[in-house]
Design a protein around this motif. Structure first.
Motif, PDB file in Angstrom:
ATOM      1  N   UNK A  32       0.933  -1.158   0.087  1.00 43.55           N
ATOM      2  CA  UNK A  32      -0.125  -0.044   0.086  1.00 43.55           C
ATOM      3  C   UNK A  32       0.869   1.242  -0.048  1.00 43.55           C
ATOM      4  N   UNK A  33       0.591   2.313  -0.842  1.00 39.19           N
ATOM      5  CA  UNK A  33       1.456   3.528  -1.063  1.00 39.19           C
ATOM      6  C   UNK A  33       1.677   4.124   0.551  1.00 39.19           C
ATOM      7  N   UNK A  34       0.771   4.155   1.186  1.00 40.31           N
ATOM      8  CA  UNK A  34       0.912   4.640   2.454  1.00 40.31           C
ATOM      9  C   UNK A  34       1.865   3.898   3.530  1.00 40.31           C
ATOM     10  N   UNK A  35       1.803   2.625   3.255  1.00 42.93           N
ATOM     11  CA  UNK A  35       2.603   1.931   4.245  1.00 42.93           C
ATOM     12  C   UNK A  35       3.942   1.283   3.646  1.00 42.93           C
ATOM     13  N   UNK A  36       4.359   1.788   2.497  1.00 41.11           N
ATOM     14  CA  UNK A  36       5.814   1.550   1.984  1.00 41.11           C
ATOM     15  C   UNK A  36       6.791   1.747   2.905  1.00 41.11           C
ATOM     16  N   UNK A  37       6.832   3.035   3.656  1.00 41.26           N
ATOM     17  CA  UNK A  37       8.041   3.196   4.314  1.00 41.26           C
ATOM     18  C   UNK A  37       8.028   2.302   5.610  1.00 41.26           C
ATOM     19  N   UNK A  38       7.009   1.888   6.205  1.00 41.37           N
ATOM     20  CA  UNK A  38       6.693   0.987   7.332  1.00 41.37           C
ATOM     21  C   UNK A  38       7.335  -0.348   6.629  1.00 41.37           C
ATOM     22  N   UNK A  65       6.720  -1.935  12.434  1.00 46.15           N
ATOM     23  CA  UNK A  65       5.676  -2.418  12.643  1.00 46.15           C
ATOM     24  C   UNK A  65       4.700  -1.230  13.155  1.00 46.15           C
ATOM     25  N   UNK A  66       5.362  -0.350  14.047  1.00 48.09           N
ATOM     26  CA  UNK A  66       4.381   0.762  14.445  1.00 48.09           C
ATOM     27  C   UNK A  66       3.908   1.733  13.240  1.00 48.09           C
ATOM     28  N   UNK A  67       4.831   1.640  12.291  1.00 49.20           N
ATOM     29  CA  UNK A  67       4.302   2.430  10.932  1.00 49.20           C
ATOM     30  C   UNK A  67       3.103   1.628  10.176  1.00 49.20           C
ATOM     31  N   UNK A  68       3.341   0.269  10.124  1.00 47.24           N
ATOM     32  CA  UNK A  68       2.452  -0.495   9.304  1.00 47.24           C
ATOM     33  C   UNK A  68       1.052  -0.498  10.167  1.00 47.24           C
ATOM     34  N   UNK A  69       0.787  -0.653  11.629  1.00 46.81           N
ATOM     35  CA  UNK A  69      -0.206  -0.978  12.374  1.00 46.81           C
ATOM     36  C   UNK A  69      -0.633   0.282  13.047  1.00 46.81           C
ATOM     37  N   UNK A  70      -0.249   1.526  12.766  1.00 51.99           N
ATOM     38  CA  UNK A  70      -0.583   2.640  13.558  1.00 51.99           C
ATOM     39  C   UNK A  70      -2.082   2.835  13.429  1.00 51.99           C
ATOM     40  N   UNK A  71      -2.756   2.534  12.383  1.00 51.43           N
ATOM     41  CA  UNK A  71      -4.155   2.942  12.445  1.00 51.43           C
ATOM     42  C   UNK A  71      -5.027   1.985  13.255  1.00 51.43           C
TER      43      UNK A  71
END
Length: 117
Positions: A32-38, A65-71
């Motif tokens: 996902x474009x928003x989750x690429x950095x994570x 992991x924090x960036x991937x699952x922050x939502x």
């Protein structure tokens, strides 16, 4: 830190995600474009663990992991209010103020209902 155990944990985590979400949705989740950095941070952390830098790799994985699952964290906090031991702690006034800042107005808060017999 044992490099082999950390790598095994990473493998189990990835297999668990694939089993729960399916291959297509897992790939879609990580790409996902928003989750690429994570995703990059998580997989780079796995690479560092396998390369022989387990402590640094674990911290980079944690960041990923924090960036991937922050939502998903606000949903976890709302759900934890209903747990028997942790729930009263989370429902305390100082924690509730902090949770309102983190969670926002979207998710419901715990409402205690009194039942009479």
């Amino acid at each position: 830190f044992d490099r082999a155990l950390i790598a095994l944990g990473n493998l189990c985590f990835m297999i668990g995600l694939v089993l729960v979400m399916g291959i297509h949705r897992t790939r879609k989740f990580f790409l996902n474009k928003k989750k690429i950095p994570g995703s990059i941070a998580f997989f780079f952390g796995i690479f560092l663990v396998l390369w022989g830098w387990p402590i640094i790799g674990m911290f980079i994985e944690l960041f990923g992991i924090i960036n991937l699952f922050k939502n998903f964290f606000p949903k976890i906090l709302s759900w934890m209010q209903y747990l028997p031991i942790i729930g009263p702690i989370i429902r305390s006034q100082p924690i509730q103020k902090l949770m309102k800042k983190i969670r926002g107005p979207i998710l419901p808060t715990y409402v205690e209902t009194k039942t009479t017999i």
